[in-house]
Structure formats: C-alpha cells, structure tokens
Enzyme design. Structure first.
Site, PDB file in Angstrom:
ATOM      1  CB  THR A  20      -0.945   0.024   1.217  1.00  0.00           C
ATOM      2  OG1 THR A  20      -0.165   0.015   2.415  1.00  0.00           O
ATOM      3  CG2 THR A  20      -1.892  -1.165   1.213  1.00  0.00           C
ATOM      4  CB  ALA A  22       3.239   1.118  -4.266  1.00  0.00           C
ATOM      5  N   GLY A  25       7.715   7.703  -2.524  1.00  0.00           N
ATOM      6  CA  GLY A  25       8.581   7.457  -1.370  1.00  0.00           C
ATOM      7  C   GLY A  25       9.010   6.020  -1.161  1.00  0.00           C
ATOM      8  CE1 TYR A 156       3.054   9.279  10.419  1.00  0.00           C
ATOM      9  CE2 TYR A 156       4.839   9.857  11.916  1.00  0.00           C
ATOM     10  CZ  TYR A 156       4.375   9.149  10.822  1.00  0.00           C
ATOM     11  OH  TYR A 156       5.222   8.313  10.135  1.00  0.00           O
TER      12      TYR A 156
HETATM   13  N1  NAP Z   1       9.378   9.669   5.651  1.00  0.00           N
HETATM   14  C1  NAP Z   1       9.648   9.451   6.926  1.00  0.00           C
HETATM   15  O1  NAP Z   1      10.442  10.165   7.566  1.00  0.00           O
HETATM   16  C2  NAP Z   1       9.030   8.258   7.622  1.00  0.00           C
HETATM   17  C3  NAP Z   1       9.585   7.868   8.864  1.00  0.00           C
HETATM   18  C4  NAP Z   1       9.029   6.789   9.531  1.00  0.00           C
HETATM   19  C5  NAP Z   1       7.967   6.093   8.970  1.00  0.00           C
HETATM   20  N2  NAP Z   1       7.441   6.500   7.764  1.00  0.00           N
HETATM   21  C6  NAP Z   1       6.302   5.748   7.245  1.00  0.00           C
HETATM   22  O2  NAP Z   1       6.612   5.288   5.945  1.00  0.00           O
HETATM   23  C7  NAP Z   1       5.399   5.103   5.209  1.00  0.00           C
HETATM   24  C8  NAP Z   1       5.592   5.666   3.814  1.00  0.00           C
HETATM   25  O3  NAP Z   1       5.807   7.059   3.907  1.00  0.00           O
HETATM   26  P1  NAP Z   1       6.722   7.896   2.902  1.00  0.00           P
HETATM   27  O4  NAP Z   1       7.700   8.632   3.710  1.00  0.00           O
HETATM   28  O5  NAP Z   1       7.173   7.046   1.775  1.00  0.00           O
HETATM   29  O6  NAP Z   1       5.643   8.985   2.447  1.00  0.00           O
HETATM   30  P2  NAP Z   1       5.035   9.398   1.037  1.00  0.00           P
HETATM   31  O7  NAP Z   1       6.102   9.557   0.024  1.00  0.00           O
HETATM   32  O8  NAP Z   1       4.133  10.533   1.342  1.00  0.00           O
HETATM   33  O9  NAP Z   1       4.173   8.112   0.655  1.00  0.00           O
HETATM   34  C9  NAP Z   1       2.969   7.813   1.297  1.00  0.00           C
HETATM   35  C10 NAP Z   1       2.242   6.816   0.419  1.00  0.00           C
HETATM   36  O10 NAP Z   1       0.997   6.495   1.054  1.00  0.00           O
HETATM   37  C11 NAP Z   1      -0.034   6.656   0.096  1.00  0.00           C
HETATM   38  N3  NAP Z   1      -1.275   7.059   0.725  1.00  0.00           N
HETATM   39  C12 NAP Z   1      -1.466   8.072   1.609  1.00  0.00           C
HETATM   40  N4  NAP Z   1      -2.763   8.176   1.926  1.00  0.00           N
HETATM   41  C13 NAP Z   1      -3.408   7.207   1.223  1.00  0.00           C
HETATM   42  C14 NAP Z   1      -4.760   6.817   1.118  1.00  0.00           C
HETATM   43  N5  NAP Z   1      -5.720   7.451   1.802  1.00  0.00           N
HETATM   44  N6  NAP Z   1      -5.087   5.786   0.316  1.00  0.00           N
HETATM   45  C15 NAP Z   1      -4.126   5.140  -0.386  1.00  0.00           C
HETATM   46  N7  NAP Z   1      -2.824   5.465  -0.331  1.00  0.00           N
HETATM   47  C16 NAP Z   1      -2.471   6.487   0.465  1.00  0.00           C
HETATM   48  C17 NAP Z   1       0.486   7.736  -0.849  1.00  0.00           C
HETATM   49  O11 NAP Z   1      -0.083   7.598  -2.120  1.00  0.00           O
HETATM   50  P3  NAP Z   1      -1.027   8.694  -2.830  1.00  0.00           P
HETATM   51  O12 NAP Z   1      -0.569  10.037  -2.431  1.00  0.00           O
HETATM   52  O13 NAP Z   1      -0.899   8.341  -4.272  1.00  0.00           O
HETATM   53  O14 NAP Z   1      -2.336   8.326  -2.273  1.00  0.00           O
HETATM   54  C18 NAP Z   1       1.947   7.367  -0.950  1.00  0.00           C
HETATM   55  O15 NAP Z   1       2.144   6.375  -1.931  1.00  0.00           O
HETATM   56  C19 NAP Z   1       4.291   5.769   6.031  1.00  0.00           C
HETATM   57  O16 NAP Z   1       3.520   4.777   6.680  1.00  0.00           O
HETATM   58  C20 NAP Z   1       5.053   6.588   7.072  1.00  0.00           C
HETATM   59  O17 NAP Z   1       4.328   6.722   8.284  1.00  0.00           O
HETATM   60  C21 NAP Z   1       7.958   7.548   7.076  1.00  0.00           C
END
Ligand code: NAP
Length: 236
Positions: A20, A22, A25, A156
């Site tokens: 999910t 994808a 990021g 968050y």
């Molecule tokens: N970046 C950090 O510093 C960090 C640190 C710790 C953990 N994380 C975790 O890593 C995971 C990925 O985050 P990322 O940093 O890669 O962020 P990102 O680039 O914003 O990616 C988030 C992804 O989630 C999808 N998404 C969000 N809301 C959605 C919805 N309602 N339905 C379907 N898809 C949804 C987005 O797709 P669309 O926009 O196309 O919907 C996107 O593909 C998250 O769970 C985050 O909590 C991130």
C-alpha cells in the site's frame, strides 16, 4: 547497505506481494526493488499518474484508490484471494500545533483512517490468506511510536502507535510472520513540507526499502535503529 540477493530472491520470486502507498517514497522504492527479484506485485495508491509510472517499471497490477473509503477496501479484499506478503506502508503524517488544530478535527480522523482503520480492516481479510500461505506482514512504522509523546505530533504519533499496538497484540495469535520496521526520518515527499527537516540527517528511501526487503528473508520481528536502545531511559 548490502542485501543477500539469493535469499531475497528465494523469499519473493513468484510470490504475491501487496504494497500500500506504492505511488511515492518508500513504498515506490520497495516496489522497484522487489520487481527486480521477480515478485508479483499488487500496488495501491491514490495518484494514478505516479502509480501507473511504477506499474510501467515493475509490471505490477495496480489499484488506484483511497484506502480510507470502506467500499475501496472491500473491493480490494474481494479481488485478492491469495497473498504471500503484505507490506503495510500507506500513511499520512501531520505536524501541527494543537492550537492550530482546534478547528481541524478532521486531522485526527484522517490520520486514524489511513494509519489505523485501513490496515486493521485489510488485515481482518488478509490474516487467513497469510496464514494459509505461511506468509508475512511487514508494517512500516516509525521510531516516533517508541518515543514519549511529542508536541505537534499528536495526530500522527497516536495513529501510528495505535496500529503498532494492535499488530503487536495480534502477532502472538496468528500463524504467519509479523514484522515491523521502525524507521527514523526518511527523505521522502512526506517530510518535504516540514521546513526544519530540510537540513536534518535522514535515511534515503532506497535504504529504507532495502531494510524492508531484508526483513523478507531474515523474517525478523523487528528492525529499528540501534541507537533506540538509549531511549528506554526516556520513554515513560
Ligand atoms: N518519511 C519518513 O520520515 C518516515 C519515517 C518513519 C515512517 N514513515 C512511514 O513510511 C510510510 C511511507 O511514507 P513515505 O515517507 O514514503 O511517504 P510518502 O512519500 O508521502 O508516501 C505515502 C504513500 O501512502 C499513500 N497514501 C497516503 N494516503 C493514502 C490513502 N488514503 N489511500 C491510499 N494510499 C495512500 C500515498 O499515495 P497517494 O498520495 O498516491 O495516495 C503514498 O504512496 C508511512 O507509513 C510513514 O508513516 C515515514
């Protein structure tokens, strides 16, 4: 970081892997990496253009949908009847003072909707499938869940901690492997809007993807930064 390629190939080649979030990021980089090892990918995200671009590079099946909507989750569950690996990665982060949130109750419902209720409901459908496949869930969590609650992160932190707690409660009961990666700051679009992160050290999303992939062959229950050890002294 080096991967044991042979072990990774054995773990994912020909396996059905749902990721999910994808379209961007970390989720995008996990998809690109696992496609290289010939996993059968099913990818979910809302942004059609970006998700189609990942599909073009990986040959994945895609579902362009908002996972906060019940009917979308139901459609996904109806169409997936066999699953080896579920990477729960879609997430929403909000960094906002409570005084700027007083008129924004929706911040709390939308973070819970995607960070907690969506993965819980998907898991209720996938648990039997993953049990049959002797498969694995990898939950993409954050080191924030290990910290004491932090100002401006209420929406968050509470929502990520909710699913982390749910999954840890479920793990001893299920017959498949449950793994969680607790990531530190990762340089992705998610952190781009938080100005102070611009100059802070952050993991690359390629490294985060490799660490997730490593869990698929080590089958470890947890991956977290070694320096979290010191936090046991500050967590309430
Ligand atoms: N970046 C950090 O510093 C960090 C640190 C710790 C953990 N994380 C975790 O890593 C995971 C990925 O985050 P990322 O940093 O890669 O962020 P990102 O680039 O914003 O990616 C988030 C992804 O989630 C999808 N998404 C969000 N809301 C959605 C919805 N309602 N339905 C379907 N898809 C949804 C987005 O797709 P669309 O926009 O196309 O919907 C996107 O593909 C998250 O769970 C985050 O909590 C991130």
């Amino acid at each position: 970081m080096r991967l044991q390629e042979k072990r990774l190939r054995q773990a994912v080649q020909g396996k059905t892997v749902l990721i999910t979030g994808a379209s961007s990021g970390i989720g995008r980089d996990v998809a690109l990496l696992l496609a290289h090892y010939e996993a059968n990918l099913i990818l979910v995200g809302r942004n059609e253009e970006r998700l189609r671009d990942v599909a073009l590079k990986t040959g994945a099946q895609i579902y362009v949908m908002d996972l906060r909507e019940k009917e979308n989750r139901q459609r996904l569950c109806q169409e997936i009847n066999q699953l080896d690996i579920f990477i729960n990665n879609a997430g929403l982060s909000i960094h906002r003072s409570i005084y700027d949130s007083l008129e924004r109750a929706h911040d709390f419902t939308r973070t819970m909707a995607i960070n907690y209720f969506a993965p819980v409901e998907l898991m209720l459908h996938f648990i039997p499938l993953l049990d049959v496949a002797q498969g694995q869930i990898v939950n993409v969590s954050t080191i924030n869940t290990k910290f004491r609650p932090m100002a401006k992160w209420a929406a968050y932190q509470a929502s990520k901690a909710a699913f982390d707690t749910w999954l840890r409660a479920v793990a001893p009961e299920v017959k498949h492997i449950v793994s969680t990666i607790y990531l530190p700051l990762v340089r992705t679009p998610m952190i781009a809007s938080t100005k102070k992160y611009e100059y802070m050290p952050a993991m690359s999303s390629e490294t985060a993807a490799k660490r997730i992939a490593r869990l698929l062959y080590t089958k470890k229950k947890e991956d977290k930064p070694w320096w979290l050890l010191f936090l046991r002294f500050v967590r309430p």
